[in-house]
Design a protein around this motif. Sequence first.
Motif, PDB file in Angstrom:
ATOM      1  N   GLN A 118      60.924  -9.331 -42.725  1.00  0.00           N
ATOM      2  CA  GLN A 118      61.870 -10.331 -43.198  1.00  0.00           C
ATOM      3  C   GLN A 118      62.605 -11.067 -42.078  1.00  0.00           C
ATOM      4  O   GLN A 118      63.378 -11.979 -42.340  1.00  0.00           O
ATOM      5  N   CYS A 119      62.390 -10.673 -40.848  1.00  0.00           N
ATOM      6  CA  CYS A 119      63.086 -11.301 -39.713  1.00  0.00           C
ATOM      7  C   CYS A 119      62.547 -12.706 -39.464  1.00  0.00           C
ATOM      8  O   CYS A 119      61.342 -12.891 -39.339  1.00  0.00           O
ATOM      9  N   ILE A 120      63.445 -13.669 -39.372  1.00  0.00           N
ATOM     10  CA  ILE A 120      63.025 -15.031 -39.038  1.00  0.00           C
ATOM     11  C   ILE A 120      63.164 -15.303 -37.540  1.00  0.00           C
ATOM     12  O   ILE A 120      62.622 -16.277 -37.037  1.00  0.00           O
ATOM     13  N   ASN A 121      63.887 -14.444 -36.852  1.00  0.00           N
ATOM     14  CA  ASN A 121      64.062 -14.570 -35.408  1.00  0.00           C
ATOM     15  C   ASN A 121      63.205 -13.540 -34.685  1.00  0.00           C
ATOM     16  O   ASN A 121      63.254 -12.347 -35.013  1.00  0.00           O
ATOM     17  N   ALA A 122      62.449 -13.998 -33.703  1.00  0.00           N
ATOM     18  CA  ALA A 122      61.616 -13.088 -32.915  1.00  0.00           C
ATOM     19  C   ALA A 122      62.469 -12.043 -32.203  1.00  0.00           C
ATOM     20  O   ALA A 122      62.040 -10.908 -32.013  1.00  0.00           O
ATOM     21  N   GLN A 123      63.681 -12.415 -31.835  1.00  0.00           N
ATOM     22  CA  GLN A 123      64.592 -11.492 -31.161  1.00  0.00           C
ATOM     23  C   GLN A 123      64.939 -10.296 -32.065  1.00  0.00           C
ATOM     24  O   GLN A 123      65.017  -9.172 -31.600  1.00  0.00           O
ATOM     25  N   ASP A 124      65.137 -10.550 -33.343  1.00  0.00           N
ATOM     26  CA  ASP A 124      65.437  -9.469 -34.287  1.00  0.00           C
ATOM     27  C   ASP A 124      64.198  -8.625 -34.563  1.00  0.00           C
ATOM     28  O   ASP A 124      64.254  -7.397 -34.602  1.00  0.00           O
ATOM     29  N   ALA A 125      63.077  -9.306 -34.760  1.00  0.00           N
ATOM     30  CA  ALA A 125      61.841  -8.608 -35.100  1.00  0.00           C
ATOM     31  C   ALA A 125      61.421  -7.642 -33.992  1.00  0.00           C
ATOM     32  O   ALA A 125      60.968  -6.533 -34.278  1.00  0.00           O
TER      33      ALA A 125
ATOM     34  N   ASN B   1      64.328 -19.483 -27.699  1.00  0.00           N
ATOM     35  CA  ASN B   1      65.475 -20.075 -27.019  1.00  0.00           C
ATOM     36  C   ASN B   1      66.563 -20.545 -27.973  1.00  0.00           C
ATOM     37  O   ASN B   1      67.592 -21.048 -27.545  1.00  0.00           O
ATOM     38  N   GLN B   2      66.319 -20.392 -29.279  1.00  0.00           N
ATOM     39  CA  GLN B   2      67.342 -20.674 -30.285  1.00  0.00           C
ATOM     40  C   GLN B   2      67.367 -19.541 -31.291  1.00  0.00           C
ATOM     41  O   GLN B   2      66.320 -18.976 -31.629  1.00  0.00           O
ATOM     42  N   TYR B   3      68.568 -19.228 -31.766  1.00  0.00           N
ATOM     43  CA  TYR B   3      68.736 -18.180 -32.770  1.00  0.00           C
ATOM     44  C   TYR B   3      69.175 -18.844 -34.066  1.00  0.00           C
ATOM     45  O   TYR B   3      70.092 -19.668 -34.077  1.00  0.00           O
ATOM     46  N   ILE B   4      68.502 -18.488 -35.164  1.00  0.00           N
ATOM     47  CA  ILE B   4      68.808 -19.069 -36.464  1.00  0.00           C
ATOM     48  C   ILE B   4      69.593 -18.055 -37.287  1.00  0.00           C
ATOM     49  O   ILE B   4      69.143 -16.926 -37.507  1.00  0.00           O
ATOM     50  N   ALA B   5      70.779 -18.482 -37.726  1.00  0.00           N
ATOM     51  CA  ALA B   5      71.616 -17.636 -38.583  1.00  0.00           C
ATOM     52  C   ALA B   5      72.334 -18.533 -39.585  1.00  0.00           C
ATOM     53  O   ALA B   5      72.948 -19.535 -39.192  1.00  0.00           O
ATOM     54  N   ASP B   6      72.246 -18.176 -40.836  1.00  0.00           N
ATOM     55  CA  ASP B   6      72.903 -18.963 -41.891  1.00  0.00           C
ATOM     56  C   ASP B   6      72.552 -20.445 -41.793  1.00  0.00           C
ATOM     57  O   ASP B   6      73.414 -21.306 -41.871  1.00  0.00           O
TER      58      ASP B   6
ATOM     59  N   LEU C  86      74.248  -5.177 -26.329  1.00  0.00           N
ATOM     60  CA  LEU C  86      74.414  -4.142 -27.346  1.00  0.00           C
ATOM     61  C   LEU C  86      75.229  -4.665 -28.525  1.00  0.00           C
ATOM     62  O   LEU C  86      74.846  -4.489 -29.679  1.00  0.00           O
ATOM     63  N   ARG C  87      76.307  -5.334 -28.254  1.00  0.00           N
ATOM     64  CA  ARG C  87      77.132  -5.909 -29.336  1.00  0.00           C
ATOM     65  C   ARG C  87      76.360  -6.971 -30.106  1.00  0.00           C
ATOM     66  O   ARG C  87      76.500  -7.093 -31.319  1.00  0.00           O
ATOM     67  N   THR C  88      75.544  -7.740 -29.406  1.00  0.00           N
ATOM     68  CA  THR C  88      74.730  -8.766 -30.056  1.00  0.00           C
ATOM     69  C   THR C  88      73.730  -8.123 -31.015  1.00  0.00           C
ATOM     70  O   THR C  88      73.573  -8.568 -32.157  1.00  0.00           O
ATOM     71  N   ILE C  89      73.077  -7.064 -30.573  1.00  0.00           N
ATOM     72  CA  ILE C  89      72.121  -6.354 -31.438  1.00  0.00           C
ATOM     73  C   ILE C  89      72.828  -5.826 -32.683  1.00  0.00           C
ATOM     74  O   ILE C  89      72.360  -6.010 -33.805  1.00  0.00           O
ATOM     75  N   TYR C  90      73.966  -5.179 -32.507  1.00  0.00           N
ATOM     76  CA  TYR C  90      74.692  -4.619 -33.651  1.00  0.00           C
ATOM     77  C   TYR C  90      75.156  -5.710 -34.609  1.00  0.00           C
ATOM     78  O   TYR C  90      75.061  -5.565 -35.827  1.00  0.00           O
ATOM     79  N   ARG C  91      75.655  -6.827 -34.078  1.00  0.00           N
ATOM     80  CA  ARG C  91      76.116  -7.917 -34.927  1.00  0.00           C
ATOM     81  C   ARG C  91      74.952  -8.486 -35.736  1.00  0.00           C
ATOM     82  O   ARG C  91      75.059  -8.734 -36.934  1.00  0.00           O
ATOM     83  N   ARG C  92      73.824  -8.672 -35.076  1.00  0.00           N
ATOM     84  CA  ARG C  92      72.650  -9.208 -35.767  1.00  0.00           C
ATOM     85  C   ARG C  92      72.165  -8.260 -36.855  1.00  0.00           C
ATOM     86  O   ARG C  92      71.758  -8.692 -37.933  1.00  0.00           O
ATOM     87  N   PHE C  93      72.198  -6.968 -36.588  1.00  0.00           N
ATOM     88  CA  PHE C  93      71.747  -6.007 -37.596  1.00  0.00           C
ATOM     89  C   PHE C  93      72.712  -5.917 -38.775  1.00  0.00           C
ATOM     90  O   PHE C  93      72.293  -5.691 -39.903  1.00  0.00           O
ATOM     91  N   ARG C  94      74.002  -6.112 -38.535  1.00  0.00           N
ATOM     92  CA  ARG C  94      74.950  -6.148 -39.659  1.00  0.00           C
ATOM     93  C   ARG C  94      74.632  -7.344 -40.556  1.00  0.00           C
ATOM     94  O   ARG C  94      74.610  -7.220 -41.780  1.00  0.00           O
ATOM     95  N   ALA C  95      74.370  -8.503 -39.949  1.00  0.00           N
ATOM     96  CA  ALA C  95      74.025  -9.698 -40.724  1.00  0.00           C
ATOM     97  C   ALA C  95      72.708  -9.502 -41.471  1.00  0.00           C
ATOM     98  O   ALA C  95      72.589  -9.867 -42.647  1.00  0.00           O
TER      99      ALA C  95
ATOM    100  N   GLU D  44      70.144  -6.680 -48.057  1.00  0.00           N
ATOM    101  CA  GLU D  44      70.765  -5.645 -48.889  1.00  0.00           C
ATOM    102  C   GLU D  44      70.244  -4.261 -48.521  1.00  0.00           C
ATOM    103  O   GLU D  44      69.871  -3.456 -49.371  1.00  0.00           O
ATOM    104  N   LEU D  45      70.215  -4.010 -47.210  1.00  0.00           N
ATOM    105  CA  LEU D  45      69.815  -2.716 -46.656  1.00  0.00           C
ATOM    106  C   LEU D  45      70.985  -2.179 -45.827  1.00  0.00           C
ATOM    107  O   LEU D  45      71.031  -2.374 -44.615  1.00  0.00           O
ATOM    108  N   PRO D  46      71.943  -1.525 -46.464  1.00  0.00           N
ATOM    109  CA  PRO D  46      73.141  -1.089 -45.742  1.00  0.00           C
ATOM    110  C   PRO D  46      72.853  -0.160 -44.567  1.00  0.00           C
ATOM    111  O   PRO D  46      73.635  -0.101 -43.623  1.00  0.00           O
ATOM    112  N   GLU D  47      71.714   0.513 -44.593  1.00  0.00           N
ATOM    113  CA  GLU D  47      71.377   1.414 -43.485  1.00  0.00           C
ATOM    114  C   GLU D  47      71.323   0.677 -42.145  1.00  0.00           C
ATOM    115  O   GLU D  47      71.653   1.236 -41.110  1.00  0.00           O
ATOM    116  N   LEU D  48      70.902  -0.571 -42.175  1.00  0.00           N
ATOM    117  CA  LEU D  48      70.801  -1.353 -40.944  1.00  0.00           C
ATOM    118  C   LEU D  48      72.173  -1.634 -40.340  1.00  0.00           C
ATOM    119  O   LEU D  48      72.313  -1.720 -39.130  1.00  0.00           O
ATOM    120  N   ALA D  49      73.176  -1.765 -41.182  1.00  0.00           N
ATOM    121  CA  ALA D  49      74.522  -2.066 -40.694  1.00  0.00           C
ATOM    122  C   ALA D  49      75.097  -0.902 -39.904  1.00  0.00           C
ATOM    123  O   ALA D  49      75.979  -1.092 -39.076  1.00  0.00           O
TER     124      ALA D  49
END
Length: 159
Positions: free
Chosen positions: A18-25, A84-89, A124-133, A139-144
């Motif tokens: 479900q990741c649209i960003n390669a950075q998250d995937a 080189n770009q991150y897509i969110a909302d 590290l904070r960026t990874i955690y913030r992205r996983f919370r989003a 709707e997978l609270p485990e990721l948060a």
Amino acid sequence: MELVNVLTYETLLLAESQCINAQDAIVVRLLLEGIEVHEIVYLKADSLDLESRTLTITDSYGIKRRQGVSPRTVQMYKRALLQNQYIADQRRSNLKDNGYLIKATLNDYIAHESMIQEMDSVILRTIYRRFRALSEKLELPELAYLTTLKLELNHVVIA
């Protein structure tokens, strides 16, 4: 109902798909391959030997270990490095090239400016913030709760 704080193999596969960003995937894929979040923080472009498909993982103390990765991980790693770009909302933010696999936006730097001691802290904070989003979106609270969960996988992804 009590939340079971375990990330399963299936949950991570769903998240990866479900990741649209390669950075998250790539973060999800590396977790599937048995690499921990605190290890992902220190990965750089040259941490992956493309020919041998071997990842050199360096921890915060400079201790190195090597681990083989799947062809899929190699593909995803290369895509994440090129992002080189991150897509969110439905907004796009430019990613700042920092020499690491995981890149942060300028807002990530500014948001943590008063707390930043090292680049690893920003990543590290960026990874955690992205996983919370991502956890809210999927709707997978485990990721948060990635910071406090024990990743329990019965096997590592080979494909």
